[in-house]
Design an enzyme around this catalytic site. Structure first.
Site, PDB file in Angstrom:
ATOM      1  N   GLY A 187       0.799  -1.224   0.000  1.00 51.67           N
ATOM      2  CA  GLY A 187       0.000   0.000   0.000  1.00 51.67           C
ATOM      3  C   GLY A 187       0.829   1.272   0.000  1.00 51.67           C
ATOM      4  O   GLY A 187       1.848   1.352   0.661  1.00 51.67           O
ATOM      5  N   SER A 188       0.401   2.284  -0.735  1.00 53.74           N
ATOM      6  CA  SER A 188       1.237   3.459  -0.931  1.00 53.74           C
ATOM      7  C   SER A 188       0.468   4.574  -1.634  1.00 53.74           C
ATOM      8  O   SER A 188      -0.738   4.490  -1.814  1.00 53.74           O
ATOM      9  CB  SER A 188       2.478   3.070  -1.732  1.00 53.74           C
ATOM     10  OG  SER A 188       2.123   2.180  -2.775  1.00 53.74           O
TER      11      SER A 188
END
EC number: 4.1.1.65
Length: 218
Positions: A187-188
């Site tokens: 996730g980012s």
């Protein structure tokens, strides 16, 4: 007409197209799953490991997928799969479009415009969840592209889980619009800064597809 993008050789497994940079995470996971499945018939302990190991390997394969895309037409296209988290006017006249990528999204990022990579800078920082405002101080890679619209800045931001950003291209590389430029593991967020005078076509909450969703409006 829209065109397909190819890239330098990527990792692969059983014919599945995988992102470059996936091997250090994926291969040990798949190997563990394979060994535990083989031994599961003779060992209760191996059987107990086989189920979560296989599920984890399948999840890794899904996360590191890197599908081909028909690149859309338009001056600026999305560099990331995800959801538009915010659209914010900047002090220098630019507009920042922040795209949040969940672990379910494709995490290979693409060039928003054709041009030349003028700089690729790794900036150390923290690992606050990418949807948090404080994530602006997270570890990140700052890209600058020399394009027909002038200098375009794009930032890959690590999240709470994404502890590694893998740039594919060095400074001085000429890129085509929609070309793969890097990977953020797990996730980012990706921030794209549009030059002054460029109108944003997307809205907060809108889903984006890298290389497909147009970010600007005529």
């Amino acid at each position: 007409m829209p065109h397909s993008q190819t890239s330098a050789p990527r990792d692969s497994l059983a014919g599945v197209r995988l992102a470059r940079g996936a091997s250090p995470w994926l291969l040990p996971t798949v190997a563990t799953a394979a060994v535990s499945l083989v031994r599961a018939r003779r060992s209760g302990a191996a059987k107990a490991v086989a189920v979560p190991a296989t599920a984890l390997a399948a999840g890794m394969l899904w996360f590191f997928r890197d599908p081909e895309r028909e690149i859309a037409q338009g001056r600026v296209i999305s560099p990331a799969d995800g959801v538009v988290q915010s659209i914010m006017p900047w002090k220098d006249g630019r507009t920042r479009v922040a795209i949040f990528m969940s672990p379910l999204n494709v995490h290979v990022n693409r060039a928003p415009l054709a041009g030349t990579v003028t700089s690729v800078e790794h900036v150390p920082g923290g690992f606050v969840p990418a949807f948090n405002k404080e994530s602006e101080n997270n570890e990140r890679v700052v890209w600058h592209f020399d394009t027909e619209l002038g200098d375009i800045e794009m930032i890959q931001i690590a999240g709470a889980v994404a502890r590694r950003i893998v740039p594919y291209l060095p400074q001085g590389t000429k890129v085509e619009q929609g070309e793969r430029i890097g990977l953020i593991r797990f996730g980012s967020r990706v921030d794209l800064y549009l030059p002054e005078g460029v109108e944003v076509a997307v809205e907060v909450g809108q889903k984006t597809v890298a290389g497909v969703t147009r970010i600007d409006r005529d």
